[in-house]
Design a protein around this motif. Structure first.
Motif, PDB file in Angstrom:
ATOM      1  N   HIS A   1       0.813  -1.220   0.000  1.00 33.26           N
ATOM      2  CA  HIS A   1       0.000   0.000   0.000  1.00 33.26           C
ATOM      3  C   HIS A   1       0.852   1.279   0.000  1.00 33.26           C
ATOM      4  N   ARG A   2       2.102   1.180  -0.448  1.00 32.18           N
ATOM      5  CA  ARG A   2       3.000   2.343  -0.377  1.00 32.18           C
ATOM      6  C   ARG A   2       2.410   3.567  -1.058  1.00 32.18           C
ATOM      7  N   SER A   3       1.724   3.405  -2.170  1.00 31.93           N
ATOM      8  CA  SER A   3       1.194   4.549  -2.924  1.00 31.93           C
ATOM      9  C   SER A   3       0.049   5.250  -2.213  1.00 31.93           C
ATOM     10  N   GLN A   4      -0.507   4.637  -1.174  1.00 32.82           N
ATOM     11  CA  GLN A   4      -1.670   5.213  -0.492  1.00 32.82           C
ATOM     12  C   GLN A   4      -1.312   6.092   0.701  1.00 32.82           C
TER      13      GLN A   4
ATOM     14  N   ARG B   1       4.132  10.875   0.681  1.00 39.00           N
ATOM     15  CA  ARG B   1       5.538  10.969   1.047  1.00 39.00           C
ATOM     16  C   ARG B   1       5.762  10.272   2.385  1.00 39.00           C
TER      17      ARG B   1
ATOM     18  N   ASP C   1      11.029   8.347   1.661  1.00 34.15           N
ATOM     19  CA  ASP C   1      11.550   9.467   0.882  1.00 34.15           C
ATOM     20  C   ASP C   1      12.722  10.105   1.611  1.00 34.15           C
TER      21      ASP C   1
END
Length: 276
Positions: A96-99, A102, A134
């Motif tokens: 779920h990194r994109s959710q 940053r 990031d």
């Protein structure tokens, strides 16, 4: 628009660090804060007296509840505590990194009073989590543990910055509060660029929650779409003023003054339309 951010960290019953400091900072920066609690601690300004780790399944349930309903633009990770908690967060974010927008990781290992907040056998698991960020925000002792570089001079710090790059970490801020000179100098590497952010050192004892507050302010700025370099400088200003304007709370190492940090931040340019 109400910007939303997430903190994944431990709870501080004394209110100066952890989840409590993060949510205060988010709010003072004009960002709605959500939270995933990884551990409950019994602590005050004089020490940490008990730590209860939250079961990994409950950590996952909290994370799922947040990403299913909120528009998270930035997330910070603080105290995780043990291998099981780190692995739970790592496995969830791998999918779920994109959710979460940053990602800032503050690799919390030791409390201001000296109590260990990360089990020794969890360091390798934490290092595997760092490349998802990031930017990471270790202090000098934490950076020494993670890189194996003993930092006695500026060249050592630069070597550690490059070592993090070799580990797959794209952005690093090594905080200089543990050095004993007139400047509190933070060393930053973003990609191939290395630069320093300085502030005059303050001789005060109320420094509980400095790392949490710095990383939370940085996260809040990123949630608002502020570019990374500007976000770092804003976070540095916030924590510098929070330290040098102490408040009298407790009998030990008291908390920083979040409200003074927010006041200083409000005086800075609102070029992104984000003045509080």
């Amino acid at each position: 628009m109400m910007y939303q951010a997430l903190t994944i960290a431990g709870s501080d019953s004394g209110g100066g660090a952890g989840i409590q400091a993060d949510l205060k900072t988010f709010g003072l920066c004009g960002v709605f804060g959500t939270s995933v609690i990884t551990a409950v601690t019994a602590q005050n300004t004089q020490g940490v007296f008990d730590i209860h780790q939250i079961p990994p399944s409950t950590i996952i349930s909290q994370l799922s509840a947040i990403v299913d309903d909120f528009d998270i633009r930035a997330c910070k990770i603080g105290m995780l505590g043990d291998v099981a908690s780190i692995q739970a967060v790592h496995d969830f974010l791998s999918v779920h990194r994109s959710q979460i927008g940053r990602l800032v990781i503050d690799p919390v290992m030791i409390a201001k009073g000296g109590a260990k907040l990360l089990q020794q056998n969890a360091i390798d698991a934490l290092m595997a989590l760092l490349p998802l960020a990031d930017v990471i925000t270790p202090n000098i002792p934490e950076a020494q543990v993670l890189t194996g570089v003993q930092m006695t001079c500026d060249d050592d710090i630069v070597q550690a910055l490059h070592r993090f790059g070799q580990m797959g970490v794209s952005g690093v801020i090594i905080k200089g509060g543990h050095r004993h000179d007139g400047l509190c100098r933070d060393w930053v590497r973003l990609g191939d660029e290395i630069f320093c952010v300085d502030a005059n050192r303050c001789s005060v004892k109320n420094t509980h929650g400095t790392g949490c507050t710095f990383s939370a302010c940085l996260t809040a700025q990123l949630a608002k779409g502020v570019p990374m370099t500007t976000a770092i400088r804003r976070a540095k200003s916030f924590i510098t003023h929070a330290i040098k304007t102490p408040i009298k709370i407790g009998q030990g190492i008291g908390p920083v003054n979040h409200w003074a940090g927010a006041e200083a931040l409000n005086k800075m340019s609102g070029e992104y339309g984000d003045a509080i």
